[in-house]
Write an enzyme that holds these catalytic residues in place. Structure first.
Site, mmCIF file in Angstrom:
data_model
loop_
_atom_site.group_PDB
_atom_site.id
_atom_site.type_symbol
_atom_site.label_atom_id
_atom_site.label_comp_id
_atom_site.label_asym_id
_atom_site.label_seq_id
_atom_site.Cartn_x
_atom_site.Cartn_y
_atom_site.Cartn_z
ATOM 1 N N ARG A 104 0.851 -1.195 0.000
ATOM 2 C CA ARG A 104 0.000 0.000 0.000
ATOM 3 C C ARG A 104 0.882 1.239 0.000
ATOM 4 N NH1 ARG A 104 -4.973 0.158 4.042
ATOM 5 N NH2 ARG A 104 -3.329 0.621 5.534
ATOM 6 N N THR A 108 -1.261 7.426 -0.628
ATOM 7 C CA THR A 108 -2.601 7.237 -1.215
ATOM 8 C C THR A 108 -3.339 6.039 -0.612
ATOM 9 O OG1 THR A 108 -1.799 5.730 -2.923
ATOM 10 C CG2 THR A 108 -1.715 8.090 -3.429
ATOM 11 N N ASP A 200 -0.455 -3.818 11.965
ATOM 12 C CA ASP A 200 0.103 -4.122 10.646
ATOM 13 C C ASP A 200 0.480 -5.600 10.613
ATOM 14 O OD1 ASP A 200 2.049 -4.529 8.504
ATOM 15 O OD2 ASP A 200 1.906 -2.365 8.231
ATOM 16 N N ASP A 203 4.078 -6.578 9.428
ATOM 17 C CA ASP A 203 5.104 -6.247 10.424
ATOM 18 C C ASP A 203 5.058 -7.202 11.615
ATOM 19 O OD1 ASP A 203 6.102 -4.186 8.950
ATOM 20 O OD2 ASP A 203 5.078 -2.596 10.062
#
Ligand code: PRP
Ligand code: URA
Length: 209
Positions: A104, A108, A200, A203
């Protein structure tokens, strides 16, 4: 419109709660994700076609059922989808695995493609796309578009946590695709992270950040 199957089995929900906790480390996070993927695989493959074949047991000949129809392909969206692959391969050892790399864009929040390697006969397979997170839906939508560009017609999407916004984006772009998900959370924050979510996923799996 494709169906949305919320898989709220107690084992999955309990393990998902452990994954959500900020104090769960990478080792436990990875193990729990694989275990949940295995449990979800059981539900996702519930409608596979079967045929009767004749076999011989130590006692006698008999008819017994085996899975028939198209072969399966598992396609994780890198990186976090990798954490679900073994859960599926454990139960479907003959499946082939393709990889789609998307990240990603931090500004944006739209997906950017960086890798695509699929089995040569991918268009003949029933494809299960796996990615734990369905946030804006951009990554899953684009991955399915890429698979369709390679000729895939029979695609399912399996995620762990999502929000309605992401689900609707996938459904609008790909009304033929069924979505299997363990939890539909409340909303996306200003960084397009799922709330309450689990942070995340990439991660937390790989210990980056
Ligand atoms: C995460 C996640 C999904 C995507 C979901 O990947 O694994 O692929 O975000 O968000 P979306 O629905 O808004 O597209 P990320 O881009 O963080 O890459 P990573 O897995 O390599 O960390
Ligand atoms: N990707 C993640 O890993 N987590 C989110 O909450 C949203 C996108």
């Amino acid at each position: 419109m494709g169906n949305v199957h919320v898989i709220d089995h107690p084992l999955i929900q309990h393990k998902l709660t452990l994954m959500r906790r900020a104090d769960t480390g990478a080792k436990d996070f990875r193990e729990l994700l694989e275990e949940i993927a295995t449990l979800m695989c059981y539900e996702v493959t519930r409608d596979l076609p079967m045929e009767e074949i004749e076999i011989e047991t130590p006692i006698c000949k008999c008819k017994s059922r085996v899975i028939t129809g198209k072969k399966l392909g598992i396609v994780p969206i890198l990186r976090a989808g990798l954490g679900m692959v073994d859960g599926f391969v454990n139960l479907i050892p003959t499946c082939k695995v393709g990889h789609i790399g998307l990240y990603r864009d931090p500004e944006t929040h739209e997906p950017v493609e960086y890798y695509c390697k699929l089995p040569p006969d991918v268009e003949e397979r029933e494809i299960i796309v796996v990615d734990p997170m369905l946030a804006t839906g951009g990554s899953s939508t684009d991955a399915i578009t890429m698979l369709k560009q390679h000729g895939c017609k029979n695609i399912k999407l399996v995620c762990l946590v999502g929000v309605n916004e992401g689900i609707q984006r996938v459904q609008q772009a790909h009304p033929d695709v069924d979505i299997y998900i363990a939890a539909i959370d409340e909303y996306l924050n200003e960084h397009k992270y799922i709330v309450p979510g689990l942070g995340d996923a990439g991660d937390r799996i790989f210990g980056t950040k």
